[in-house]
Design a protein around this motif. Structure first.
Motif, PDB file in Angstrom:
ATOM      1  N   ARG A   1      51.845  42.670 103.679  1.00 38.64           N
ATOM      2  CA  ARG A   1      51.827  42.645 105.139  1.00 38.64           C
ATOM      3  C   ARG A   1      52.568  41.436 105.683  1.00 38.64           C
ATOM      4  N   ALA A   2      52.369  40.290 105.047  1.00 35.63           N
ATOM      5  CA  ALA A   2      53.073  39.082 105.482  1.00 35.63           C
ATOM      6  C   ALA A   2      54.584  39.259 105.352  1.00 35.63           C
ATOM      7  N   GLU A   3      54.992  39.886 104.251  1.00 31.16           N
ATOM      8  CA  GLU A   3      56.427  40.116 104.048  1.00 31.16           C
ATOM      9  C   GLU A   3      56.985  41.069 105.091  1.00 31.16           C
ATOM     10  N   ASN A   4      56.235  42.128 105.387  1.00 28.96           N
ATOM     11  CA  ASN A   4      56.669  43.075 106.415  1.00 28.96           C
ATOM     12  C   ASN A   4      56.751  42.410 107.789  1.00 28.96           C
ATOM     13  N   ASP A   5      55.749  41.584 108.098  1.00 26.91           N
ATOM     14  CA  ASP A   5      55.757  40.878 109.382  1.00 26.91           C
ATOM     15  C   ASP A   5      56.982  39.977 109.486  1.00 26.91           C
ATOM     16  N   GLU A   6      57.306  39.313 108.382  1.00 27.45           N
ATOM     17  CA  GLU A   6      58.478  38.425 108.376  1.00 27.45           C
ATOM     18  C   GLU A   6      59.766  39.221 108.587  1.00 27.45           C
ATOM     19  N   LEU A   7      59.860  40.384 107.920  1.00 28.39           N
ATOM     20  CA  LEU A   7      61.051  41.219 108.078  1.00 28.39           C
ATOM     21  C   LEU A   7      61.165  41.750 109.506  1.00 28.39           C
ATOM     22  N   ARG A   8      60.038  42.161 110.084  1.00 29.49           N
ATOM     23  CA  ARG A   8      60.059  42.650 111.462  1.00 29.49           C
ATOM     24  C   ARG A   8      60.485  41.546 112.432  1.00 29.49           C
ATOM     25  N   ALA A   9      59.948  40.358 112.216  1.00 26.76           N
ATOM     26  CA  ALA A   9      60.312  39.235 113.077  1.00 26.76           C
ATOM     27  C   ALA A   9      61.801  38.926 112.972  1.00 26.76           C
TER      28      ALA A   9
ATOM     29  N   LEU B   1      64.148  41.058 112.093  1.00 24.90           N
ATOM     30  CA  LEU B   1      64.872  42.155 112.732  1.00 24.90           C
ATOM     31  C   LEU B   1      64.867  41.996 114.247  1.00 24.90           C
ATOM     32  N   ASP B   2      63.695  41.664 114.808  1.00 25.95           N
ATOM     33  CA  ASP B   2      63.612  41.453 116.262  1.00 25.95           C
ATOM     34  C   ASP B   2      64.530  40.317 116.695  1.00 25.95           C
ATOM     35  N   GLU B   3      64.584  39.280 115.875  1.00 25.47           N
ATOM     36  CA  GLU B   3      65.448  38.148 116.184  1.00 25.47           C
ATOM     37  C   GLU B   3      66.920  38.558 116.217  1.00 25.47           C
ATOM     38  N   LEU B   4      67.322  39.372 115.229  1.00 29.00           N
ATOM     39  CA  LEU B   4      68.708  39.828 115.174  1.00 29.00           C
ATOM     40  C   LEU B   4      69.029  40.756 116.336  1.00 29.00           C
ATOM     41  N   VAL B   5      68.102  41.654 116.637  1.00 27.74           N
ATOM     42  CA  VAL B   5      68.312  42.564 117.770  1.00 27.74           C
ATOM     43  C   VAL B   5      68.412  41.767 119.066  1.00 27.74           C
TER      44      VAL B   5
END
Length: 296
Positions: A74-82, A84-88
């Motif tokens: 979950r921590a890894e997924n949260d980091e990836l989502r964050a 991705l949001d940053e890049l978007v």
């Protein structure tokens, strides 16, 4: 009396073996290095037992493994989502900045204004209701902007400065029913008046005389003596011509108005048409104010 003791002892040994197997399997999941050799030897000895009680051990291992790895996943997924949001967000900001620069550059040099001084401004607010036809710009008298000055885009006329303060100004749009500007039909040089007709309706052009209007005729400001607007500012194109003079002193049945000479012997039609504006009033982000005032 010996049988019960043997049964209890067998159950105790089985329970001990099951506990040992679960413990070793747990350490296997955790990859506990120092006892790897002992674990492998013990598991080899206990293989028959593990097979017999697999229905007990396997669910426990699966549950433990899932519980142990869930937080990390979950921590890894949260980091990836964050990320991705940053890049978007970065892409959106970059696209917005490029669009802002592009729109600004469009207004940086209004070529049809000749040598008239210009001030590029940003639209900071639009109409507050459907009955208002104004926008607010972020520059005012401190930048030389005065009441009555023409507000334009690179495409053409947008309106006029209605009032101005030090750091802001209100621009009345050409769609306002109270708005009127002297106009000239480029092809025929016929003079007329362009008036606003409200939201979502093209302004109306009225041209007195018998010079016919044609679809597609270009319309610009006339710039006549004492006009509020400089000459040759593009306004739009003629569309939907509604009436024409017949050429024999009479007018078509759908003519909206006529004027007569003082003798009442000649009738001249007032031709009307809609004007499709060059400027898009619904997408105003920057405006250029022409620092031009009529001669007094």
């Amino acid at each position: 009396m010996a049988a019960p003791r043997r049964t209890s002892r067998a159950r105790f040994v089985l329970a001990l073996l099951v506990l040992t197997a679960v413990t070793l399997l747990t350490l296997d999941v955790r990859s506990f290095g120092p006892i790897d050799a002992a674990r492998r030897a013990a598991l080899a000895v206990l293989a028959p037992v593990r097979g017999a009680v697999g229905w007990v051990i396997d669910p426990a291992v699966d549950a433990w493994n899932g519980a142990w790895g869930y937080d990390e996943l979950r921590a890894e997924n949260d980091e990836l989502r964050a990320r991705l949001d940053e890049l978007v967000g970065a892409d959106a900001r970059e696209a917005s900045a490029l669009e802002t620069v592009r729109r600004f550059l469009e207004q940086a040099d209004v070529t049809y204004a000749g040598d008239i001084p210009q001030v590029v401004t940003r639209v900071v607010s639009g109409p507050v209701s459907s009955f208002e036809y104004t926008v607010t710009i972020d520059k005012g008298t401190e930048s030389g902007i005065r009441e009555g000055m023409a507000a334009v885009t690179a495409a053409g006329l947008v309106g006029r400065v209605e009032r101005a303060t030090d750091g802001q100004a209100i621009v009345q749009l050409i769609s306002d029913p109270r708005f009127g500007v002297g106009a000239r039909v480029v092809s025929s040089q016929a003079l007329g008046l362009v008036e606003g007709r409200g939201r979502d309706r093209d302004p109306r052009l009225e041209v007195p005389g018998d010079e016919p209007l044609a679809e597609g005729d270009l319309v610009e400001t006339s710039g006549l003596d004492r006009s509020l607007y400089p000459p040759n500012v593009p306004i739009g194109r003629v569309v939907d011509v509604s009436n024409r003079a017949t050429g024999d002193g009479a007018v078509d049945d759908d003519a909206d108005s006529t004027t007569s000479s003082t003798l009442g012997l000649q009738v001249v039609a007032t031709q009307q048409a809609s004007v499709d504006l060059h400027a898009d009033l619904g997408r105003l982000s920057f405006l250029t104010v022409l620092l031009w005032e009529p001669a007094r």
